[in-house]
Design an enzyme around this catalytic site. Structure first.
Site, mmCIF file in Angstrom:
data_model
loop_
_atom_site.group_PDB
_atom_site.id
_atom_site.type_symbol
_atom_site.label_atom_id
_atom_site.label_comp_id
_atom_site.label_asym_id
_atom_site.label_seq_id
_atom_site.Cartn_x
_atom_site.Cartn_y
_atom_site.Cartn_z
ATOM 1 N N HIS A 1 0.826 -1.212 0.000
ATOM 2 C CA HIS A 1 0.000 0.000 0.000
ATOM 3 C C HIS A 1 0.860 1.261 0.000
ATOM 4 O O HIS A 1 2.008 1.267 0.453
ATOM 5 C CB HIS A 1 -0.934 0.012 1.211
ATOM 6 C CG HIS A 1 -0.214 0.054 2.529
ATOM 7 N ND1 HIS A 1 0.330 1.214 3.046
ATOM 8 C CD2 HIS A 1 0.064 -0.911 3.432
ATOM 9 C CE1 HIS A 1 0.899 0.965 4.206
ATOM 10 N NE2 HIS A 1 0.759 -0.331 4.461
ATOM 11 N N THR B 1 1.990 0.390 13.077
ATOM 12 C CA THR B 1 0.591 0.395 12.648
ATOM 13 C C THR B 1 -0.082 -0.957 12.827
ATOM 14 O O THR B 1 -1.116 -1.063 13.481
ATOM 15 C CB THR B 1 0.483 0.837 11.179
ATOM 16 O OG1 THR B 1 1.206 2.052 10.994
ATOM 17 C CG2 THR B 1 -0.975 1.067 10.804
ATOM 18 N N GLU C 1 -1.625 -6.669 7.488
ATOM 19 C CA GLU C 1 -0.276 -6.444 7.993
ATOM 20 C C GLU C 1 -0.011 -7.342 9.194
ATOM 21 O O GLU C 1 -0.949 -7.811 9.853
ATOM 22 C CB GLU C 1 -0.117 -4.965 8.392
ATOM 23 C CG GLU C 1 1.206 -4.571 9.033
ATOM 24 C CD GLU C 1 2.410 -4.837 8.148
ATOM 25 O OE1 GLU C 1 2.708 -6.029 7.907
ATOM 26 O OE2 GLU C 1 3.071 -3.870 7.725
#
Length: 229
Positions: A8, A20, A86
């Site tokens: 991304h 994140t 992720e």
């Protein structure tokens, strides 16, 4: 056969240098530009897709949308799966990477970030950041929802999805694009290329740059290149 992988575009938390993981943040403005540029390069390269795969996180979904729009392929069917999410960074999620390195030491943070089998500090059961509190994961077995992952655990959820869902599409002759995340893609690349546990620590996948694999009949890479210009 060709396979296209795209990490991304830059996210708002990438820009702020925060861990994140599964936290759902949007693309930054630079990330939007990266995703649109990726789509334009794909169009210029004449790459066409029959089916697309992404995670259930906004930054990957939007990246794929921009890629398909800019390459005039918005009609391509899209499949979303948490297995392409992720890597879950556990209790590190939301922390500043530099500040965490100053607190725990750069070597320890590097191990948390890059080691194949070192787990980050896990989320406590009652932590509000637990993914079980997120509606998108309500249908999952709670035992499948992680409180933190290393790359090894990430690979163990990515590769079955590759083997059972994505690889059969390629073997049927369909052209596939996957828009996902740095570590879910590192896990897939490790599997495809047979990269060792030690060597994978040094692999970095840039944001928003299409990575093209040419695969043989056994889905083993015979060539790869980035569409970076």
């Amino acid at each position: 056969m060709k396979l296209v992988l795209i990490r991304h575009g830059q996210s708002e938390w990438n820009k702020l240098n925060l861990f994140t993981g599964w936290h759902d943040v949007d693309l930054s403005q630079e990330g939007v530009v990266e995703a649109m540029t990726a789509g334009k390069r794909i169009k210029e390269a004449g790459l066409e897709f029959d089916v697309a795969f992404t995670s259930v996180l906004t930054r990957a979904i939007k990246t794929l949308n921009y890629v398909l729009e800019e390459s005039d392929q918005m009609w391509v069917p899209v499949h979303k799966s948490w297995r392409l999410n992720e890597r879950h960074y556990g209790a590190l999620q939301g922390l500043n990477k530099q500040e965490t390195a100053e607190k725990y030491g750069a070597d320890q943070v590097q191990k948390w970030r890059r080691s194949y089998d070192t787990l980050p500090p896990l989320l406590e059961e009652n932590d509000e950041r637990q993914a079980k509190n997120d509606r998108r994961y309500q249908l999952l077995d709670t035992h499948a929802i992680p409180s933190g992952e290393n790359l090894k655990v990430t690979l163990e959820r990515v590769i079955p999805y590759w083997m059972d869902t994505i690889a059969p599409e390629i073997k049927e002759g369909r052209r596939v694009v996957i828009a996902a995340h740095g570590n879910s893609l590192r896990a897939l690349v490790k599997f495809l290329e047979g990269i060792s546990d030690d060597e994978i620590m040094d692999l970095e996948i840039p944001t928003g740059v299409p990575l093209v694999y040419e695969l043989n009949a056994d889905l083993k890479p015979v060539n790869k290149y980035y569409l970076d210009k």
